[in-house]
Each structure stands twice: as C-alpha cells, then as structure tokens.
Design a protein around this motif. Sequence first.
Motif, mmCIF file in Angstrom:
data_model
loop_
_atom_site.group_PDB
_atom_site.id
_atom_site.type_symbol
_atom_site.label_atom_id
_atom_site.label_comp_id
_atom_site.label_asym_id
_atom_site.label_seq_id
_atom_site.Cartn_x
_atom_site.Cartn_y
_atom_site.Cartn_z
ATOM 1 N N GLY A 150 0.922 12.939 -7.970
ATOM 2 C CA GLY A 150 0.468 13.875 -9.000
ATOM 3 C C GLY A 150 1.611 14.671 -9.592
ATOM 4 N N GLY A 151 2.529 15.144 -8.748
ATOM 5 C CA GLY A 151 3.674 15.912 -9.244
ATOM 6 C C GLY A 151 4.580 15.071 -10.121
ATOM 7 N N THR A 175 -0.424 22.722 -12.637
ATOM 8 C CA THR A 175 -0.266 22.494 -11.195
ATOM 9 C C THR A 175 -1.573 22.595 -10.427
ATOM 10 O OG1 THR A 175 0.173 24.837 -10.728
ATOM 11 C CG2 THR A 175 2.061 23.473 -11.315
ATOM 12 N N ALA A 176 -2.700 22.708 -11.129
ATOM 13 C CA ALA A 176 -3.980 22.981 -10.465
ATOM 14 C C ALA A 176 -4.367 21.899 -9.465
ATOM 15 C CB ALA A 176 -5.082 23.151 -11.504
ATOM 16 N N MET A 177 -3.998 20.650 -9.721
ATOM 17 C CA MET A 177 -4.430 19.548 -8.855
ATOM 18 C C MET A 177 -3.311 19.041 -7.944
ATOM 19 S SD MET A 177 -7.573 19.166 -9.591
ATOM 20 C CE MET A 177 -8.762 19.522 -10.883
ATOM 21 N N LEU A 178 -2.211 19.774 -7.848
ATOM 22 C CA LEU A 178 -1.037 19.273 -7.129
ATOM 23 C C LEU A 178 -0.916 19.871 -5.736
ATOM 24 C CD1 LEU A 178 1.641 19.293 -9.970
ATOM 25 C CD2 LEU A 178 0.000 17.516 -9.366
ATOM 26 N N ASP A 179 -0.259 19.102 -4.838
ATOM 27 C CA ASP A 179 0.039 19.614 -3.511
ATOM 28 C C ASP A 179 1.200 20.615 -3.612
ATOM 29 O OD1 ASP A 179 2.518 18.173 -3.557
ATOM 30 O OD2 ASP A 179 1.512 16.387 -2.826
ATOM 31 N N PRO A 180 1.501 21.370 -2.531
ATOM 32 C CA PRO A 180 2.559 22.388 -2.615
ATOM 33 C C PRO A 180 3.896 21.845 -3.089
ATOM 34 C CG PRO A 180 1.266 22.722 -0.632
ATOM 35 C CD PRO A 180 0.781 21.437 -1.246
ATOM 36 N N SER A 181 4.262 20.642 -2.624
ATOM 37 C CA SER A 181 5.530 20.053 -3.041
ATOM 38 C C SER A 181 5.512 19.720 -4.531
ATOM 39 C CB SER A 181 5.805 18.789 -2.222
ATOM 40 O OG SER A 181 6.943 18.120 -2.690
ATOM 41 N N GLY A 182 4.412 19.113 -5.005
ATOM 42 C CA GLY A 182 4.294 18.775 -6.425
ATOM 43 C C GLY A 182 4.283 20.008 -7.303
ATOM 44 N N ARG A 183 3.616 21.074 -6.814
ATOM 45 C CA ARG A 183 3.583 22.326 -7.566
ATOM 46 C C ARG A 183 4.987 22.888 -7.723
ATOM 47 N NH1 ARG A 183 -1.096 24.136 -5.087
ATOM 48 N NH2 ARG A 183 -0.025 25.520 -3.663
ATOM 49 N N ALA A 184 5.754 22.861 -6.634
ATOM 50 C CA ALA A 184 7.134 23.372 -6.680
ATOM 51 C C ALA A 184 7.985 22.531 -7.622
ATOM 52 C CB ALA A 184 7.729 23.383 -5.272
ATOM 53 N N LEU A 203 2.950 29.352 -20.073
ATOM 54 C CA LEU A 203 2.304 28.778 -18.901
ATOM 55 C C LEU A 203 0.984 29.489 -18.625
ATOM 56 C CD1 LEU A 203 2.314 27.033 -16.280
ATOM 57 C CD2 LEU A 203 3.606 28.885 -15.189
ATOM 58 N N ILE A 204 -0.114 28.718 -18.650
ATOM 59 C CA ILE A 204 -1.425 29.233 -18.263
ATOM 60 C C ILE A 204 -1.655 28.835 -16.814
ATOM 61 C CG2 ILE A 204 -3.903 29.066 -18.686
ATOM 62 C CD1 ILE A 204 -3.223 28.387 -21.609
ATOM 63 N N THR A 205 -1.956 29.791 -15.958
ATOM 64 C CA THR A 205 -2.097 29.481 -14.536
ATOM 65 C C THR A 205 -3.054 30.442 -13.850
ATOM 66 O OG1 THR A 205 -0.882 29.162 -12.462
ATOM 67 C CG2 THR A 205 -0.112 30.917 -13.910
#
Length: 617
Positions: A150-151, A175-184, A203-205
């Motif tokens: 996903g990332g 980043t809503a659907m990503l794991d912590p690594s992908g979000r980073a 950025l909307i979050t």
Amino acid sequence: MKIIDVRNLSYDYVRRDENDKVVEKSRALSDLNLTIEEGSFVCILGHNGSGKSTFAKLLDGLELPAEGTVLVSGRDTREEEALWEIRKETGMVFQNPDNQIIASVVEEDVGFGPENIGVPTPEIWKRVDRALETVQMTAYRLKSPNRLSGGQKQRVAIAGTMAMLPRCIVLDEPTAMLDPSGRAEVLRTIQDLNRREKVSIILITHYMEETVNADRILVIDEGRLVMDGNPREVFREIERLKSYRMDVPELTELAWRLKRGGMPLPDGILTREELLRELKHCLPAGKVEEPPLPEHREITDPILRISHLSHIYQKGTAMESYALRDLNCEIQRGSITAIIGHTGSGKSTFVQHLNGLLEATEGEIFVNFREKLPLLPEEKRFLFFRLRRERKRPEGEEISIETEGFDRKALRFKVGLVFQYPEYQLFETDVLRDVMFGPKNEGFSDEEAEEMAKEALRRVGLPEEIWEKSPFEISGGQKRRAAIAGVLAMRPEVLILDEPTAGLDPAGREDLFRQIDELHRVEGMTILLVSHSMDDVARYAEQVLVLSKGELKMSGSPEEIFSHIEALEEMGLGAPQMSYLIRDMRRAGYALPGRPDTVEEAAEAILSAYREGERNA
C-alpha cells in the motif's frame, strides 16, 4: 506569493429526482476566505462531513463554487479555458491509490499524465525518471502495481502526480489505509517534496501526528474555517478542538494531562523530544528496573482453532506465492483479538478463511459455536419439515470447516466480516433494506428481517432519518456503521472488522470503538480487529496476533507484544506512541511502574513517579 486564493467560497450538494427536479440541497462549505502561500506545507483537519474533501476538489476544479471564487495561481476555476492549466499545476492524490493507478507497469502509470497532456516522448521519460527517483521507487519501475504494498502504491500515485510538474499537490487522507511503515514512507516523501522541490503541500488527514511539522493547520467545521494557525497554536486549544470532534497528538494530550495533574509543563508540546526535555526538570532519576511481563493468558475456551493453515495464490503457475504459511493459533471466546501486520502480510487473506470466503490450500479451521447450527448434511434432515433441529454434535465439540459437505453459507451467519472499504459491501436502494438483506437471506420473513435490521441500526447509533436514504448518499463514517449493522443483524458469534476506523475522524473512531466494546462486554461477542493503529490495539485488544510475510511471528497480550519494539519495526510495524516514550524515559534513567501503552496509563505512571519524587524531596 499566493498559490491559492479563496474568496467568499460556498458550495452546495444538490440531489435531483429522475425529472431533474431538486429534491434536496445541503450546504457543504459556507463563506470560506483564505490564502495559501506557494511552497508552504498546510494541513487541513475536520470531522467526517465537515467539507474537507469538497474543498480539495474545488481547488483542482473537480467541483465548481456555488458562490464565491477559487483562484489557483491567479486563474479562476470557473473559467473553462483555465482548468487545463490549473489541473497541470495542482495534482490530487486520493485516499485509495487503487482508484488512481491504471497501468499494468509502474513506469507506464507514472508517464500516463504527461502523455495525456501532450508532453513529447523524450521529455516524458525524463519526468518519469525524476519522479520515481524523487519518491525512491526507481527499483520498482518495471513491476506491476498489483505486486506493490500500500505504501509503495501511494508513492507511485504521488510520482504520477509529480511527473505533471505541479506547483501544488493536494493529498486527501493518503495514509488512511497504510501500515505504520507505509505511513512513514508517504509522509517522508511529501515532506521531501516540500523541502527540496519547493512543492506546495495541502494534506488532509485524521492522524494528528502527521501535522506537527506543518507550517500551518486549518480546521474546518460544518463547512466553515474555525481555526487557523501553526501546530503549536492550534494544539494548545485541546478542549476547543475536541468540541469540533477533533483531537491532538497523543504526546500533546499526555503533556496536558500531566499539567492538569500538577506537573509544571508548558502548553502545546508536540514531540517526544520536547516532552523528554521538559520531564528532566520534573522527575527524579532512579534505578531503572524493567518491570516483569504479565503472566501469559491461556486460551481456555477457543471459539476458533487454526491448525497448520496455508494459502497459495496462483498455485502451479509462475506467479505462485504463499499468502499464508503454516499458521497455528486459537481465538478465545468472548475476547477482542487484534490481528496486526504490514501491508501484504496476509491479514485480510487470513480473516477471509475464517468465514469460508477462501478455502485453505493446506490445514484446517475448527469452529465451536454456542448455538449449534446444522452445518453438515446429516444435521439438516429435519429442516425440510420445519421441525426442531436435531443436534448431531455433543455440546462443546468443535468441527472443521474443511469437513466434506460443510455449509459455508451457514458459517457466514455466525462469523460476520466487515470489509476494509464498506462502500463495497453496500448495494441496496436504502440503508434499511441493505441491513435486512442478511436476515432475509437466512430465511427470516420480511417482518422479522425488518425488526432485526432496525435493532442492529440502533445498536450502531444510526438515526432513523438515515434509514431511508441511499447507502451511497451517506458519509463514510455512516457507511461503516451501516456495513457493521448489516452483519450484526445476522446475530453472529464472531465479528471480524477489517480496518474499521480507517478514514474516520477522532470522535468517529471513539464512537465506533464504544459500540464495539459494548458488543463485547454486554453480549460476549468475540471481536477480531484487523488494524494498522497500534494505539487502538493497545487500548482495546486483549490478545494480539502478529503476521509477517504470511507467517505468525508473535502472539500474546498487548503488553507482551509491544515490549518487542525493535522486532515489530523490522516487520514494518511499530508500537503505540506511549510505548516509545516510556522506552526512551527508561533509557534516560527514569524509573516508572508497569508497562503503560495508552495515554491514560502513561499519565498515571509518570504522575506516580512525580509525586513519589515530591514526597522524597
């Protein structure tokens, strides 16, 4: 220099009937006035339905104002001849990269945008090379996007936008659907674009931690701009933010709780480093003893038992790959069990085996329900005559779903699954009919199914005025609740929730977890929670299963799992914010009781150490 200039902007959503007559009008944005400087990093916060995504679409000319003006680099979005240039300069990245990636090879997808606007071929390849290098995806240029995490997909989507050479990129919950690594990964990428390429970032979050390095935060509530300032200014006003259904970074909330508990701390602390620096002046250093882990909780009454489960995709082809490999575990009846793992670790594949949507390549799954449904052919022989079900299995005896003739359809009434994207699960003309579908499919009459559906809708907190609306006209949070209601109406014993809070605002997440917790406490329902939020797992789960590359790597209580921070990071995961803070505090020489993983637990532990130091001073 202003890249965005919004003047008296209002926008209405209009619903028309088959004769094009307006039957409903709702105001999404009202009298918005703001400017955004070129090269800045701006975050937009707001609850679900506040108008954030509508605002993003107006910036790119995907929607046009009902009233007022949107100027992008001085061009008016209402002027049709200006839209071409506006969309070249303002790129959009959406929440789900699968909705944005169209080619079968990464480099072709990145080059699609420039080709579409007539860029010469040699220049296209230069742009593709640079964009992939910028997002660190050059090594994947010849890969199929379907084979990426996903990332990585989200970075490809950003590269495709970058290849258009935009001056501004608008990212809507990327980043809503990503794991912590992908979000980073994604956050590092957009910060680098802002700093090195001077690209303006909007950025909307809903992840407050993603905003702490922004130049500016805008808070939208009910279509109006209600707060505007830098992160420290905005996050000082915790109670005001909560009144808008928003939250603050967990470290900011912890510092706020500690200050209310009597510790001399400043307002608006944003990072772990800041908080550690301030705590040095408040806490006595002492001998650090690693507290013992809690006793391992035994599985005494498994409702599900997984034995040597493996699943191979495209078996026997050149693309053969293991999604699951030799999984062995048990799920305690009445527990909240979290399943965590990096994107592509096998979590969704695993849970789809539990209700029979996928068949195991190897291994077995055993179920043991309290209500003994007739799951085998010989158990159903009296059903034709509408007589009492004859129980063929003794009380407490489990049965393998791989048994010949096992009724997988009946299994799905007892093991309910709510998918990651609830809009894929909704299909009827109105919400009530959608929730009725399961009970009707189970054989209940229309009257019985309607009563069961209404009960389920009340349990998830959906008001009656929503019941007659189309499920495609309600908000993302309401869709999530409707999907859960559709499963609850079938009265399952096991409820599987695949990323249930992704895309929900902080208050919506809390509301949903309150309802999940009530199902668990009041009805004893077994909950399986697939989540990328380590903070949610720490707060609500009793048991945690950790998957990596299709294998079960760890299982245990949250305290046990989150004591292995480095091992989790190696698997592309992480730990709750509080686990990192407590680890760093112990390394700095502060003795703290217990193993706190949540804000509440950490506040209690730190205040206890502070008061002990005050007494001994």
